[in-house]
Scaffold this motif. Structure first.
Motif, PDB file in Angstrom:
ATOM      1  N   VAL A   1       0.825  -1.199   0.000  1.00 34.24           N
ATOM      2  CA  VAL A   1       0.000   0.000   0.000  1.00 34.24           C
ATOM      3  C   VAL A   1       0.864   1.257   0.000  1.00 34.24           C
ATOM      4  O   VAL A   1       0.679   2.147  -0.815  1.00 34.24           O
ATOM      5  CB  VAL A   1      -0.974   0.016   1.204  1.00 34.24           C
ATOM      6  N   ASP A   2       1.808   1.326   0.922  1.00 34.11           N
ATOM      7  CA  ASP A   2       2.595   2.555   1.072  1.00 34.11           C
ATOM      8  C   ASP A   2       3.857   2.264   1.867  1.00 34.11           C
ATOM      9  O   ASP A   2       3.892   1.334   2.678  1.00 34.11           O
ATOM     10  CB  ASP A   2       1.747   3.596   1.818  1.00 34.11           C
ATOM     11  N   GLY A   3       4.872   3.058   1.622  1.00 38.49           N
ATOM     12  CA  GLY A   3       6.111   2.962   2.382  1.00 38.49           C
ATOM     13  C   GLY A   3       6.498   4.319   2.918  1.00 38.49           C
ATOM     14  O   GLY A   3       6.386   5.321   2.222  1.00 38.49           O
ATOM     15  N   LYS A   4       6.924   4.339   4.170  1.00 36.92           N
ATOM     16  CA  LYS A   4       7.333   5.592   4.794  1.00 36.92           C
ATOM     17  C   LYS A   4       8.725   5.420   5.389  1.00 36.92           C
ATOM     18  O   LYS A   4       9.090   4.332   5.831  1.00 36.92           O
ATOM     19  CB  LYS A   4       6.359   5.978   5.897  1.00 36.92           C
ATOM     20  N   SER A   5       9.474   6.504   5.401  1.00 32.67           N
ATOM     21  CA  SER A   5      10.777   6.487   6.062  1.00 32.67           C
ATOM     22  C   SER A   5      10.562   6.508   7.565  1.00 32.67           C
ATOM     23  O   SER A   5       9.697   7.244   8.053  1.00 32.67           O
ATOM     24  CB  SER A   5      11.600   7.708   5.664  1.00 32.67           C
ATOM     25  N   PRO A   6      11.340   5.726   8.299  1.00 29.93           N
ATOM     26  CA  PRO A   6      11.197   5.771   9.760  1.00 29.93           C
ATOM     27  C   PRO A   6      11.641   7.130  10.292  1.00 29.93           C
ATOM     28  O   PRO A   6      12.539   7.754   9.746  1.00 29.93           O
ATOM     29  CB  PRO A   6      12.107   4.657  10.263  1.00 29.93           C
ATOM     30  N   LYS A   7      10.999   7.562  11.348  1.00 31.31           N
ATOM     31  CA  LYS A   7      11.374   8.825  11.972  1.00 31.31           C
ATOM     32  C   LYS A   7      12.650   8.596  12.778  1.00 31.31           C
ATOM     33  O   LYS A   7      12.814   7.551  13.400  1.00 31.31           O
ATOM     34  CB  LYS A   7      10.263   9.317  12.882  1.00 31.31           C
ATOM     35  N   PRO A   8      13.550   9.571  12.780  1.00 31.55           N
ATOM     36  CA  PRO A   8      14.764   9.403  13.583  1.00 31.55           C
ATOM     37  C   PRO A   8      14.421   9.386  15.069  1.00 31.55           C
ATOM     38  O   PRO A   8      13.412   9.955  15.492  1.00 31.55           O
ATOM     39  CB  PRO A   8      15.611  10.626  13.225  1.00 31.55           C
ATOM     40  N   ASP A   9      15.267   8.725  15.837  1.00 34.72           N
ATOM     41  CA  ASP A   9      15.073   8.697  17.280  1.00 34.72           C
ATOM     42  C   ASP A   9      15.224  10.106  17.835  1.00 34.72           C
ATOM     43  O   ASP A   9      16.080  10.874  17.397  1.00 34.72           O
ATOM     44  CB  ASP A   9      16.096   7.775  17.956  1.00 34.72           C
ATOM     45  N   THR A  10      14.401  10.418  18.810  1.00 40.81           N
ATOM     46  CA  THR A  10      14.478  11.709  19.465  1.00 40.81           C
ATOM     47  C   THR A  10      15.559  11.649  20.527  1.00 40.81           C
ATOM     48  O   THR A  10      15.603  10.714  21.326  1.00 40.81           O
ATOM     49  CB  THR A  10      13.133  12.070  20.117  1.00 40.81           C
ATOM     50  N   PHE A  11      16.431  12.632  20.529  1.00 41.88           N
ATOM     51  CA  PHE A  11      17.498  12.703  21.522  1.00 41.88           C
ATOM     52  C   PHE A  11      16.994  13.518  22.696  1.00 41.88           C
ATOM     53  O   PHE A  11      16.577  14.664  22.523  1.00 41.88           O
ATOM     54  CB  PHE A  11      18.755  13.340  20.928  1.00 41.88           C
ATOM     55  N   VAL A  12      17.015  12.922  23.859  1.00 40.41           N
ATOM     56  CA  VAL A  12      16.595  13.614  25.066  1.00 40.41           C
ATOM     57  C   VAL A  12      17.817  13.760  25.950  1.00 40.41           C
ATOM     58  O   VAL A  12      18.431  12.765  26.340  1.00 40.41           O
ATOM     59  CB  VAL A  12      15.480  12.843  25.809  1.00 40.41           C
ATOM     60  N   LYS A  13      18.161  15.000  26.232  1.00 43.29           N
ATOM     61  CA  LYS A  13      19.323  15.261  27.066  1.00 43.29           C
ATOM     62  C   LYS A  13      18.990  14.866  28.490  1.00 43.29           C
ATOM     63  O   LYS A  13      17.957  15.257  29.035  1.00 43.29           O
ATOM     64  CB  LYS A  13      19.701  16.729  26.984  1.00 43.29           C
ATOM     65  N   SER A  14      19.888  14.098  29.091  1.00 49.74           N
ATOM     66  CA  SER A  14      19.703  13.765  30.493  1.00 49.74           C
ATOM     67  C   SER A  14      20.823  14.447  31.267  1.00 49.74           C
ATOM     68  O   SER A  14      21.947  14.549  30.800  1.00 49.74           O
ATOM     69  CB  SER A  14      19.730  12.256  30.708  1.00 49.74           C
ATOM     70  N   GLY A  15      20.510  14.905  32.395  1.00 51.54           N
ATOM     71  CA  GLY A  15      21.508  15.601  33.191  1.00 51.54           C
ATOM     72  C   GLY A  15      21.178  17.075  33.290  1.00 51.54           C
ATOM     73  O   GLY A  15      20.333  17.593  32.573  1.00 51.54           O
ATOM     74  N   PRO A  16      21.878  17.748  34.184  1.00 54.06           N
ATOM     75  CA  PRO A  16      21.569  19.163  34.408  1.00 54.06           C
ATOM     76  C   PRO A  16      22.040  20.041  33.255  1.00 54.06           C
ATOM     77  O   PRO A  16      22.974  19.698  32.531  1.00 54.06           O
ATOM     78  CB  PRO A  16      22.352  19.477  35.685  1.00 54.06           C
ATOM     79  N   GLU A  17      21.360  21.171  33.087  1.00 55.33           N
ATOM     80  CA  GLU A  17      21.764  22.173  32.109  1.00 55.33           C
ATOM     81  C   GLU A  17      23.021  22.859  32.629  1.00 55.33           C
ATOM     82  O   GLU A  17      23.156  23.117  33.826  1.00 55.33           O
ATOM     83  CB  GLU A  17      20.657  23.225  31.938  1.00 55.33           C
TER      84      GLU A  17
END
Length: 165
Positions: free
Chosen positions: A128-144
């Motif tokens: 039916v259809d093909g889609k590109s996978p979404k890139p993984d979201t990078f979540v910063k861990s640790g203090p700013e």
């Protein structure tokens, strides 16, 4: 170890008892995964007719036969890896197959990653259809880090004078 008679889809089965019956029209792929493997094999063997025939009617207008033939015949197909399957079994009506197809062109290696949707119509699976996978979201861990905090690279400098520029 792969032999010349192994199916290009990577199942480890002989081509004659794996994808060949689907490509020749002697049998219909029983699952969405089986159709995905046969579609990869059709590219690897240059049998683009099968790709066109297994598109759902509403997606056939988007199929560029000339480009597909050029891609199929101009590539060295290096393997298919099925990453995930959702539904798409013999009793299902819809299915999704996430995969990576590896190939080389002009001496360079490439990967085609896709999440492919399939639908069963009149007992036959169709793409039916093909889609590109979404890139993984990078979540910063640790203090700013603040401007006056020591830089996280370990230089001993303040962040603002090092990586904060």
């Amino acid at each position: 170890m792969t032999t010349a008679t192994d199916c290009p889809c990577g199942s480890g089965k002989p081509f004659a008892s794996c994808c060949e019956p689907y490509l020749s029209g002697k049998a219909a792929a029983p699952t969405a995964e089986a159709l995905m493997r046969a579609r990869y094999t059709s590219y690897a063997t240059g049998r683009v007719d099968f790709i066109e025939e297994t598109h759902a009617p509403e997606s056939r207008a988007d199929f560029d036969r000339q480009a597909s033939e050029k891609w199929a015949k101009g590539s060295q197909w290096k393997g298919l890896q099925i990453l995930a399957i959702k539904d798409g079994g013999e009793a299902d009506r819809e299915g999704i197959v996430s995969f990576v197809a590896r190939f080389a062109q002009g001496g360079r290696d490439y990967e085609h990653r896709e999440i492919a949707s399939f639908r069963k119509e009149d007992g036959r699976w169709l793409f039916v259809d093909g889609k590109s996978p979404k890139p993984d979201t990078f979540v910063k861990s640790g203090p700013e880090l603040g401007r006056n905090d020591p830089c996280s690279c370990g230089s001993g400098k303040k962040f603002k004078k090092c990586h904060g520029k």
